[in-house]
Design a protein around this motif. Structure first.
Motif, PDB file in Angstrom:
ATOM      1  N   GLN A  46       2.392 -11.976   3.187  1.00  0.00           N
ATOM      2  CA  GLN A  46       3.389 -11.772   4.231  1.00  0.00           C
ATOM      3  C   GLN A  46       3.963 -10.358   4.220  1.00  0.00           C
ATOM      4  OE1 GLN A  46       3.498 -14.056   1.813  1.00  0.00           O
ATOM      5  NE2 GLN A  46       3.725 -16.094   2.667  1.00  0.00           N
ATOM      6  N   ASP A  47       3.865  -9.676   3.102  1.00  0.00           N
ATOM      7  CA  ASP A  47       4.429  -8.334   2.963  1.00  0.00           C
ATOM      8  C   ASP A  47       3.452  -7.224   3.353  1.00  0.00           C
ATOM      9  OD1 ASP A  47       6.804  -9.419   1.965  1.00  0.00           O
ATOM     10  OD2 ASP A  47       6.062  -9.386  -0.091  1.00  0.00           O
ATOM     11  N   TYR A  48       2.280  -7.575   3.907  1.00  0.00           N
ATOM     12  CA  TYR A  48       1.229  -6.589   4.170  1.00  0.00           C
ATOM     13  C   TYR A  48       0.782  -6.607   5.630  1.00  0.00           C
ATOM     14  CZ  TYR A  48       1.387  -6.248  -0.795  1.00  0.00           C
ATOM     15  OH  TYR A  48       1.848  -6.061  -2.070  1.00  0.00           O
ATOM     16  N   ASP A  49       0.183  -5.489   6.043  1.00  0.00           N
ATOM     17  CA  ASP A  49      -0.323  -5.352   7.405  1.00  0.00           C
ATOM     18  C   ASP A  49      -1.773  -5.796   7.523  1.00  0.00           C
ATOM     19  OD1 ASP A  49       2.062  -4.088   8.460  1.00  0.00           O
ATOM     20  OD2 ASP A  49       1.445  -2.291   7.362  1.00  0.00           O
ATOM     21  N   ILE A  50      -2.579  -5.476   6.509  1.00  0.00           N
ATOM     22  CA  ILE A  50      -4.008  -5.813   6.520  1.00  0.00           C
ATOM     23  C   ILE A  50      -4.436  -6.241   5.124  1.00  0.00           C
ATOM     24  CG2 ILE A  50      -4.529  -4.199   8.398  1.00  0.00           C
ATOM     25  CD1 ILE A  50      -5.825  -2.359   6.245  1.00  0.00           C
ATOM     26  N   ILE A  51      -5.592  -6.911   5.072  1.00  0.00           N
ATOM     27  CA  ILE A  51      -6.170  -7.324   3.790  1.00  0.00           C
ATOM     28  C   ILE A  51      -7.601  -6.807   3.727  1.00  0.00           C
ATOM     29  CG2 ILE A  51      -6.915  -9.267   2.354  1.00  0.00           C
ATOM     30  CD1 ILE A  51      -4.594 -10.880   3.553  1.00  0.00           C
ATOM     31  N   MET A  52      -7.932  -6.217   2.579  1.00  0.00           N
ATOM     32  CA  MET A  52      -9.304  -5.784   2.321  1.00  0.00           C
ATOM     33  C   MET A  52      -9.749  -6.466   1.032  1.00  0.00           C
ATOM     34  SD  MET A  52      -9.023  -1.778   3.378  1.00  0.00           S
ATOM     35  CE  MET A  52     -10.766  -1.584   3.785  1.00  0.00           C
ATOM     36  N   THR A  53     -11.018  -6.876   0.997  1.00  0.00           N
ATOM     37  CA  THR A  53     -11.516  -7.571  -0.188  1.00  0.00           C
ATOM     38  C   THR A  53     -12.586  -6.758  -0.887  1.00  0.00           C
ATOM     39  OG1 THR A  53     -13.288  -8.766   0.942  1.00  0.00           O
ATOM     40  CG2 THR A  53     -11.121  -9.825   0.901  1.00  0.00           C
ATOM     41  N   GLY A  54     -12.671  -6.967  -2.186  1.00  0.00           N
ATOM     42  CA  GLY A  54     -13.770  -6.407  -2.954  1.00  0.00           C
ATOM     43  C   GLY A  54     -15.042  -7.173  -2.629  1.00  0.00           C
ATOM     44  N   PRO A  55     -16.195  -6.549  -2.822  1.00  0.00           N
ATOM     45  CA  PRO A  55     -17.474  -7.206  -2.487  1.00  0.00           C
ATOM     46  C   PRO A  55     -17.680  -8.533  -3.207  1.00  0.00           C
ATOM     47  CG  PRO A  55     -17.816  -4.900  -3.073  1.00  0.00           C
ATOM     48  CD  PRO A  55     -16.385  -5.210  -3.348  1.00  0.00           C
TER      49      PRO A  55
END
Length: 99
Positions: A46-55
């Protein structure tokens, strides 16, 4: 922009996080980033704009998108391995534009 990086345990992504912070500092950019494991993202997204994941956790991308409703994308293996901040930021900026 506030980016949440998700990997299996938060360790390898933590290394990338440090590299990204140095990249932004050199350019005078004001972004923030945090790295967490799969078991933690649901408690903090909830505190973030985007999510990126590791492979290594890209197989969970669909689940993460459904759980959070945030723009999400996996970091390509090569960019992740070498810490290619420039390419990673291209992806981050594209995701942020979707928000």
């Amino acid at each position: 922009m506030k980016i949440l990086l998700v990997c299996a345990g938060g360790m390898s992504t933590g290394l990338l996080m440090k590299k990204m912070e140095a990249y932004w500092k050199e350019r005078g950019e004001d972004n923030s980033i945090n790295a967490v494991g799969l078991s933690e993202y649901a408690n903090v997204y909830q505190d973030y704009d985007i999510i990126m994941t590791g492979p290594q956790v890209s197989y969970r991308l669909k689940q993460i998108k459904e759980d959070t409703g945030l723009p999400c994308e996996g970091i390509p293996s090569f960019d992740y391995a070498v810490g290619n901040c420039e390419n990673i930021m291209k992806i981050a900026n594209k995701l942020y534009a979707e928000k």
